[in-house]
Write an enzyme that holds these catalytic residues in place. Structure first.
Site, PDB file in Angstrom:
ATOM      1  N   ASN A 205       0.838  -1.200   0.000  1.00 24.66           N
ATOM      2  CA  ASN A 205       0.000   0.000   0.000  1.00 24.66           C
ATOM      3  C   ASN A 205       0.867   1.242   0.000  1.00 24.66           C
ATOM      4  O   ASN A 205       0.384   2.354   0.192  1.00 24.66           O
ATOM      5  CB  ASN A 205      -0.917   0.017   1.229  1.00 24.66           C
ATOM      6  CG  ASN A 205      -1.975  -1.058   1.121  1.00 24.66           C
ATOM      7  OD1 ASN A 205      -2.549  -1.257   0.049  1.00 24.66           O
ATOM      8  ND2 ASN A 205      -2.214  -1.773   2.208  1.00 24.66           N
TER       9      ASN A 205
ATOM     10  N   ASP B 170       8.957  -8.394   2.474  1.00 22.28           N
ATOM     11  CA  ASP B 170       8.930  -8.240   3.927  1.00 22.28           C
ATOM     12  C   ASP B 170      10.350  -7.970   4.388  1.00 22.28           C
ATOM     13  O   ASP B 170      11.303  -8.536   3.827  1.00 22.28           O
ATOM     14  CB  ASP B 170       8.368  -9.491   4.617  1.00 22.28           C
ATOM     15  CG  ASP B 170       7.882  -9.171   6.026  1.00 22.28           C
ATOM     16  OD1 ASP B 170       6.979  -8.322   6.170  1.00 22.28           O
ATOM     17  OD2 ASP B 170       8.419  -9.734   6.989  1.00 22.28           O
TER      18      ASP B 170
ATOM     19  N   PHE C 288      13.298   6.472   6.968  1.00 21.42           N
ATOM     20  CA  PHE C 288      12.169   6.122   7.835  1.00 21.42           C
ATOM     21  C   PHE C 288      12.607   4.974   8.731  1.00 21.42           C
ATOM     22  O   PHE C 288      13.746   4.506   8.664  1.00 21.42           O
ATOM     23  CB  PHE C 288      10.941   5.737   6.990  1.00 21.42           C
ATOM     24  CG  PHE C 288      11.106   4.436   6.267  1.00 21.42           C
ATOM     25  CD1 PHE C 288      11.869   4.357   5.119  1.00 21.42           C
ATOM     26  CD2 PHE C 288      10.521   3.267   6.746  1.00 21.42           C
ATOM     27  CE1 PHE C 288      12.044   3.154   4.460  1.00 21.42           C
ATOM     28  CE2 PHE C 288      10.681   2.049   6.087  1.00 21.42           C
ATOM     29  CZ  PHE C 288      11.450   2.002   4.932  1.00 21.42           C
TER      30      PHE C 288
ATOM     31  N   TYR D 212      14.104   2.514  11.190  1.00 23.02           N
ATOM     32  CA  TYR D 212      15.316   2.502  12.017  1.00 23.02           C
ATOM     33  C   TYR D 212      16.481   3.252  11.368  1.00 23.02           C
ATOM     34  O   TYR D 212      17.604   3.183  11.877  1.00 23.02           O
ATOM     35  CB  TYR D 212      15.732   1.056  12.295  1.00 23.02           C
ATOM     36  CG  TYR D 212      14.713   0.255  13.088  1.00 23.02           C
ATOM     37  CD1 TYR D 212      14.771   0.215  14.483  1.00 23.02           C
ATOM     38  CD2 TYR D 212      13.699  -0.462  12.463  1.00 23.02           C
ATOM     39  CE1 TYR D 212      13.846  -0.515  15.218  1.00 23.02           C
ATOM     40  CE2 TYR D 212      12.769  -1.202  13.184  1.00 23.02           C
ATOM     41  CZ  TYR D 212      12.852  -1.218  14.568  1.00 23.02           C
ATOM     42  OH  TYR D 212      11.923  -1.943  15.299  1.00 23.02           O
TER      43      TYR D 212
ATOM     44  N   LYS E 271      21.173   5.589  -0.536  1.00 24.36           N
ATOM     45  CA  LYS E 271      20.662   4.503   0.306  1.00 24.36           C
ATOM     46  C   LYS E 271      20.166   3.337  -0.569  1.00 24.36           C
ATOM     47  O   LYS E 271      20.533   2.188  -0.339  1.00 24.36           O
ATOM     48  CB  LYS E 271      19.523   5.005   1.206  1.00 24.36           C
ATOM     49  CG  LYS E 271      18.947   3.896   2.072  1.00 24.36           C
ATOM     50  CD  LYS E 271      17.704   4.290   2.858  1.00 24.36           C
ATOM     51  CE  LYS E 271      16.985   3.035   3.351  1.00 24.36           C
ATOM     52  NZ  LYS E 271      15.701   3.284   3.968  1.00 24.36           N
TER      53      LYS E 271
ATOM     54  N   ARG F 113      16.523  -3.491   0.621  1.00 21.06           N
ATOM     55  CA  ARG F 113      15.407  -3.517  -0.317  1.00 21.06           C
ATOM     56  C   ARG F 113      15.900  -3.273  -1.738  1.00 21.06           C
ATOM     57  O   ARG F 113      15.459  -3.923  -2.688  1.00 21.06           O
ATOM     58  CB  ARG F 113      14.345  -2.476   0.067  1.00 21.06           C
ATOM     59  CG  ARG F 113      13.008  -2.723  -0.618  1.00 21.06           C
ATOM     60  CD  ARG F 113      11.882  -1.859  -0.062  1.00 21.06           C
ATOM     61  NE  ARG F 113      12.356  -0.742   0.688  1.00 21.06           N
ATOM     62  CZ  ARG F 113      12.446  -0.708   2.021  1.00 21.06           C
ATOM     63  NH1 ARG F 113      12.041  -1.712   2.740  1.00 21.06           N
ATOM     64  NH2 ARG F 113      12.935   0.354   2.626  1.00 21.06           N
TER      65      ARG F 113
END
Ligand code: IMP
Length: 193
Positions: free
Chosen positions: A9, A68, A148, A150, A171, A177
């Site tokens: 989402n 995840d 965002f 940690y 990043k 990711r």
């Protein structure tokens, strides 16, 4: 060809992945009428990612994938891990999660940690998993305003600034990711459509 569903989402995640795909169009569960929260009840990152992808596939029967992520701290036996979002409670507040993490690491000299993302893709009915890892360490105080989660307390290996002090592009180039998505994109850009 039918669109591929990315079980998220988060519009930023969707845009980021779509930009890297040359000939696959992505859509979201919401656009396909799935508006409820997709259950994430597994006790592993792999399991949650698979559970979310299967949830979509069982309902829509289309090609789809889900991600995840967890922060695994060595001195804490891999915690918060799969519980990263809810570490300090169901409210899922980043600030509370960081405060609890710093408290649990007070006086600990082994600050090693890693972020790990697992993406499960279901392509023509077959499951594939892609993993991305970035090793690093947890600081003793917050640094930086970007990112965002940690990010203000995570310094990736080979750097002396936190993810929250890096621009998004730097990043993404080394992140958990970013690496998992790169593996997914490489598969999708080469698979038979
Ligand atoms: P999700 O699986 O992407 O929802 O991530 C689970 C939790 O891990 C989030 O709530 C964040 O707290 C944390 N997290 C995931 N990715 C990152 C990141 O890139 N930086 C910092 N924290 C992250």
């Amino acid at each position: 060809m039918k669109k591929t569903v990315f079980a998220t989402n988060n519009p930023n995640k969707l845009r980021e992945v779509q930009q890297m795909l040359t000939d696959i169009e992505l859509t979201t569960p919401a656009e396909c009428g799935i508006t409820e929260d997709i259950p994430e009840t597994s006790d592993t990152i792999e399991g949650n990612s698979r559970q979310k992808a299967l949830y979509i596939h069982e309902r829509l029967g289309v090609n789809c994938f889900a991600d995840d992520t967890g922060l695994e701290v060595y001195a804490l036996g891999g915690a918060p891990g799969v519980h990263s979002a809810r570490y300090a409670g169901e409210a899922k507040r980043n600030d509370d999660n960081i405060a609890l993490l710093l408290k649990n690491l007070e006086g600990e000299s082994d600050r090693r940690a890693r972020f790990r993302t697992v993406i499960t893709l279901i392509w023509n009915g077959t499951e594939h998993q892609f993993e991305g890892v970035v090793e690093g360490r947890i600081t003793t105080e917050r640094h930086g305003e970007g990112g965002f989660g940690y990010d203000p307390v995570f310094v990736p290996e080979g750097y002396d600034i936190t993810f929250a002090e890096m621009d998004a592009q730097s990043k993404n180039a080394i992140s958990h990711r970013g690496r998992a998505v790169a593996a997914l994109v490489s598969f999708l850009n080469n698979v038979e459509k």
